[in-house]
Write a protein that holds these residues in place. Structure first.
Motif, PDB file in Angstrom:
ATOM      1  N   THR A   1      17.941 -12.522   6.015  1.00 44.57           N
ATOM      2  CA  THR A   1      18.591 -11.619   6.972  1.00 44.57           C
ATOM      3  C   THR A   1      19.969 -11.160   6.503  1.00 44.57           C
ATOM      4  O   THR A   1      20.505 -10.180   7.012  1.00 44.57           O
ATOM      5  CB  THR A   1      18.730 -12.324   8.328  1.00 44.57           C
ATOM      6  N   GLN A   2      20.554 -11.862   5.529  1.00 45.31           N
ATOM      7  CA  GLN A   2      21.865 -11.491   5.001  1.00 45.31           C
ATOM      8  C   GLN A   2      21.765 -10.803   3.639  1.00 45.31           C
ATOM      9  O   GLN A   2      22.742 -10.724   2.898  1.00 45.31           O
ATOM     10  CB  GLN A   2      22.750 -12.743   4.882  1.00 45.31           C
ATOM     11  N   ASP A   3      20.564 -10.325   3.307  1.00 46.81           N
ATOM     12  CA  ASP A   3      20.308  -9.595   2.056  1.00 46.81           C
ATOM     13  C   ASP A   3      20.481 -10.458   0.810  1.00 46.81           C
ATOM     14  O   ASP A   3      20.695  -9.926  -0.285  1.00 46.81           O
ATOM     15  CB  ASP A   3      21.208  -8.353   1.943  1.00 46.81           C
ATOM     16  N   LYS A   4      20.412 -11.759   0.956  1.00 42.14           N
ATOM     17  CA  LYS A   4      20.449 -12.640  -0.206  1.00 42.14           C
ATOM     18  C   LYS A   4      19.040 -12.797  -0.770  1.00 42.14           C
ATOM     19  O   LYS A   4      18.080 -12.985  -0.013  1.00 42.14           O
ATOM     20  CB  LYS A   4      21.022 -14.016   0.163  1.00 42.14           C
ATOM     21  N   LEU A   5      18.930 -12.707  -2.073  1.00 39.94           N
ATOM     22  CA  LEU A   5      17.620 -12.824  -2.722  1.00 39.94           C
ATOM     23  C   LEU A   5      17.113 -14.258  -2.607  1.00 39.94           C
ATOM     24  O   LEU A   5      17.805 -15.200  -3.004  1.00 39.94           O
ATOM     25  CB  LEU A   5      17.734 -12.422  -4.201  1.00 39.94           C
ATOM     26  N   VAL A   6      15.901 -14.420  -2.083  1.00 39.23           N
ATOM     27  CA  VAL A   6      15.349 -15.766  -1.885  1.00 39.23           C
ATOM     28  C   VAL A   6      14.026 -15.977  -2.616  1.00 39.23           C
ATOM     29  O   VAL A   6      13.512 -17.084  -2.677  1.00 39.23           O
ATOM     30  CB  VAL A   6      15.162 -16.072  -0.382  1.00 39.23           C
ATOM     31  N   GLY A   7      13.451 -14.891  -3.173  1.00 44.02           N
ATOM     32  CA  GLY A   7      12.189 -15.055  -3.883  1.00 44.02           C
ATOM     33  C   GLY A   7      11.572 -13.712  -4.229  1.00 44.02           C
ATOM     34  O   GLY A   7      12.189 -12.657  -4.050  1.00 44.02           O
ATOM     35  N   THR A   8      10.344 -13.754  -4.721  1.00 44.08           N
ATOM     36  CA  THR A   8       9.568 -12.537  -4.994  1.00 44.08           C
ATOM     37  C   THR A   8       8.148 -12.748  -4.469  1.00 44.08           C
ATOM     38  O   THR A   8       7.678 -13.881  -4.375  1.00 44.08           O
ATOM     39  CB  THR A   8       9.501 -12.216  -6.494  1.00 44.08           C
ATOM     40  N   LEU A   9       7.494 -11.648  -4.152  1.00 43.31           N
ATOM     41  CA  LEU A   9       6.109 -11.716  -3.684  1.00 43.31           C
ATOM     42  C   LEU A   9       5.293 -10.698  -4.466  1.00 43.31           C
ATOM     43  O   LEU A   9       5.647  -9.520  -4.537  1.00 43.31           O
ATOM     44  CB  LEU A   9       6.017 -11.421  -2.189  1.00 43.31           C
ATOM     45  N   ALA A  10       4.210 -11.174  -5.055  1.00 45.91           N
ATOM     46  CA  ALA A  10       3.317 -10.299  -5.799  1.00 45.91           C
ATOM     47  C   ALA A  10       2.102  -9.952  -4.947  1.00 45.91           C
ATOM     48  O   ALA A  10       1.702 -10.728  -4.074  1.00 45.91           O
ATOM     49  CB  ALA A  10       2.875 -10.970  -7.090  1.00 45.91           C
ATOM     50  N   LEU A  11       1.528  -8.780  -5.190  1.00 45.90           N
ATOM     51  CA  LEU A  11       0.315  -8.376  -4.486  1.00 45.90           C
ATOM     52  C   LEU A  11      -0.798  -9.393  -4.716  1.00 45.90           C
ATOM     53  O   LEU A  11      -1.610  -9.665  -3.832  1.00 45.90           O
ATOM     54  CB  LEU A  11      -0.126  -6.993  -4.969  1.00 45.90           C
ATOM     55  N   TYR A  12      -0.771 -10.014  -5.899  1.00 49.12           N
ATOM     56  CA  TYR A  12      -1.744 -11.056  -6.225  1.00 49.12           C
ATOM     57  C   TYR A  12      -1.668 -12.212  -5.225  1.00 49.12           C
ATOM     58  O   TYR A  12      -2.694 -12.745  -4.785  1.00 49.12           O
ATOM     59  CB  TYR A  12      -1.484 -11.551  -7.648  1.00 49.12           C
TER      60      TYR A  12
ATOM     61  N   LYS B   1       0.825  -1.201   0.000  1.00 48.89           N
ATOM     62  CA  LYS B   1       0.000   0.000   0.000  1.00 48.89           C
ATOM     63  C   LYS B   1       0.863   1.256   0.000  1.00 48.89           C
ATOM     64  O   LYS B   1       0.549   2.250  -0.658  1.00 48.89           O
ATOM     65  CB  LYS B   1      -0.911   0.006   1.227  1.00 48.89           C
ATOM     66  N   ALA B   2       1.972   1.214   0.759  1.00 50.60           N
ATOM     67  CA  ALA B   2       2.828   2.394   0.927  1.00 50.60           C
ATOM     68  C   ALA B   2       3.580   2.752  -0.358  1.00 50.60           C
ATOM     69  O   ALA B   2       3.728   3.927  -0.697  1.00 50.60           O
ATOM     70  CB  ALA B   2       3.813   2.169   2.068  1.00 50.60           C
ATOM     71  N   VAL B   3       4.060   1.742  -1.080  1.00 47.41           N
ATOM     72  CA  VAL B   3       4.904   2.011  -2.255  1.00 47.41           C
ATOM     73  C   VAL B   3       4.125   1.935  -3.559  1.00 47.41           C
ATOM     74  O   VAL B   3       4.651   2.288  -4.610  1.00 47.41           O
ATOM     75  CB  VAL B   3       6.092   1.031  -2.303  1.00 47.41           C
ATOM     76  N   ASN B   4       2.892   1.416  -3.502  1.00 50.33           N
ATOM     77  CA  ASN B   4       2.044   1.321  -4.695  1.00 50.33           C
ATOM     78  C   ASN B   4       2.716   0.523  -5.823  1.00 50.33           C
ATOM     79  O   ASN B   4       2.776   0.955  -6.979  1.00 50.33           O
ATOM     80  CB  ASN B   4       1.682   2.724  -5.204  1.00 50.33           C
ATOM     81  N   LEU B   5       3.232  -0.652  -5.463  1.00 54.37           N
ATOM     82  CA  LEU B   5       3.852  -1.547  -6.439  1.00 54.37           C
ATOM     83  C   LEU B   5       3.103  -2.883  -6.432  1.00 54.37           C
ATOM     84  O   LEU B   5       2.457  -3.242  -5.450  1.00 54.37           O
ATOM     85  CB  LEU B   5       5.331  -1.778  -6.118  1.00 54.37           C
ATOM     86  N   MET B   6       3.215  -3.614  -7.551  1.00 55.60           N
ATOM     87  CA  MET B   6       2.488  -4.868  -7.696  1.00 55.60           C
ATOM     88  C   MET B   6       3.308  -6.086  -7.284  1.00 55.60           C
ATOM     89  O   MET B   6       2.767  -7.159  -7.071  1.00 55.60           O
ATOM     90  CB  MET B   6       2.038  -5.043  -9.151  1.00 55.60           C
ATOM     91  N   SER B   7       4.625  -5.917  -7.159  1.00 59.46           N
ATOM     92  CA  SER B   7       5.485  -7.055  -6.816  1.00 59.46           C
ATOM     93  C   SER B   7       6.772  -6.524  -6.202  1.00 59.46           C
ATOM     94  O   SER B   7       7.259  -5.447  -6.582  1.00 59.46           O
ATOM     95  CB  SER B   7       5.793  -7.889  -8.064  1.00 59.46           C
TER      96      SER B   7
END
Length: 367
Positions: free
Chosen positions: A274-285, A262-268
């Protein structure tokens, strides 16, 4: 100067790609597992009956596991082709006493009918011959031969091929077309070679090519992208990426994720640990679907990591931005994460790509 025997033999060889050793071993392993598992399942399905496997399944396994992208290896071709060949073969065996005439006519008619129904499958020719020359054991089965062993063997081997190829990350069966949203050409095709162009050229060729129009389209588009890359200004991902990345933590509560959306108005948004390693993505859907499920009962999933998408397309900082074009244009990505040593270091959005392309277009107009 006359050709040496080796040069003469090279003329007879097909212009065929030789796969790396690992891929060749996997193809052989797939055929081994497929034939063993499907034959055991066939034996089990018949309650311990001394099941036998027809030889054409060995030929089918070559197509299903070695060249699954071939139009001749698709499920429709295998199932329908084998059924047609089985029916024709059994009919010829019943009504034509001369074996030579019977199996010759059976194969000829099978080829004609398979080509008519777009179900050409080379091993099916051997199915027709087996129906005629299989001996008393086959002849006693009559038209039951079509259901067992032909259809049962085909379905079981096909199921093994689908599972094995999917485990290796191969698309099988093949997708029918590139643009799944519309019958219109994709954005890239509108300004280059379109499917109708390929179709018109193929219509002028009378011989049957062992490659689908879909695969031709993919190859031509990829070649076009490489050609375009040689004529455009070279930008790397690190040149245009956004380094201050808005992201989620996999340990966060799903309600927190909704608040951030809601705050950033993005869809994904990308998800890191915790170590800033990319582990996935989350979509608003995904969040919306979670709330829908929660309305119908107790929801045990509470953290982002439990509903996020683990499959993420990423790029390296030093990768040319031309590599990103197919994802933004053909697959409608909104952004692509940039990672270095597994850590999220930036993100490239569709807006970033449009800005670069607009600059390149301006330069081209000035020239």
């Amino acid at each position: 100067m006359s050709d040496t025997p080796l040069q003469w033999l090279n003329i007879l060889k097909p212009n065929f790609k030789v796969l790396p050793l690992k891929e060749r071993l996997l193809c052989g392993l797939g055929a081994l597992l497929g034939l063993v598992i499907s034959s055991l399942m066939s034996w089990y399905a018949l309650g311990g009956f001394n099941a036998w496997y027809i030889a054409p399944m060995g030929a089918s396994s070559v197509l299903l596991f070695a060249v699954p992208a071939s139009p001749l290896a698709q499920p429709w071709n295998m199932i329908v082709g084998n059924i047609i060949a089985g029916i024709i073969g059994v009919t010829c065996a019943l009504y034509i006493p001369n074996l030579t005439e019977a199996f010759s006519l059976a194969v000829a008619l099978s080829i004609f009918l398979m080509m008519t129904t777009d179900s050409l499958h080379p091993p099916s020719g051997a199915v027709a011959i087996t129906a005629v020359l299989g001996g008393d054991a086959v002849h006693q089965l009559g038209y039951h031969f079509i259901f067992y062993p032909v259809l049962l063997n085909s379905v079981l081997l096909l199921g093994c091929a689908i599972l094995f190829n999917r485990m290796l990350g191969k698309q099988y069966p093949q997708v029918a077309q590139i643009n799944q949203r519309s019958k219109d050409p994709t954005p890239t095709q509108k300004v280059t070679i379109q499917p109708k162009d390929i179709h018109e050229v193929l219509e002028q060729h009378t011989e049957l090519l062992d490659i689908s129009e879909y695969d031709l389209q993919k190859i031509i588009l990829e070649a076009q992208e490489k050609a375009n890359a040689r004529t455009s200004t070279s930008y790397l991902c690190q040149d245009i990426m956004t380094k201050d990345v808005i992201c989620l933590n996999e340990q966060d509560d799903i309600h927190q994720a909704l608040d951030k959306f809601k705050a950033v108005n993005l869809m994904s948004l990308p998800v890191v640990d915790t170590q800033d390693k990319l582990v996935g993505t989350l979509a608003l859907y995904d969040v919306v679907e979670w709330f829908k499920r929660a309305e119908h009962g107790v929801q045990w999933q509470h953290q982002i990591k439990q509903i996020m998408n683990l499959k993420v397309v990423t790029v390296r900082p030093t990768q040319p931005i031309q590599d990103l074009v197919p994802y933004f244009v053909e697959k409608s990505f909104n952004y692509i994460p940039v990672i270095d040593d597994g850590k999220l270091v930036g993100i490239i959005s569709r807006a970033d790509m449009i800005a670069v392309l607009q600059k390149q277009l301006s330069v081209a107009i000035q020239l």
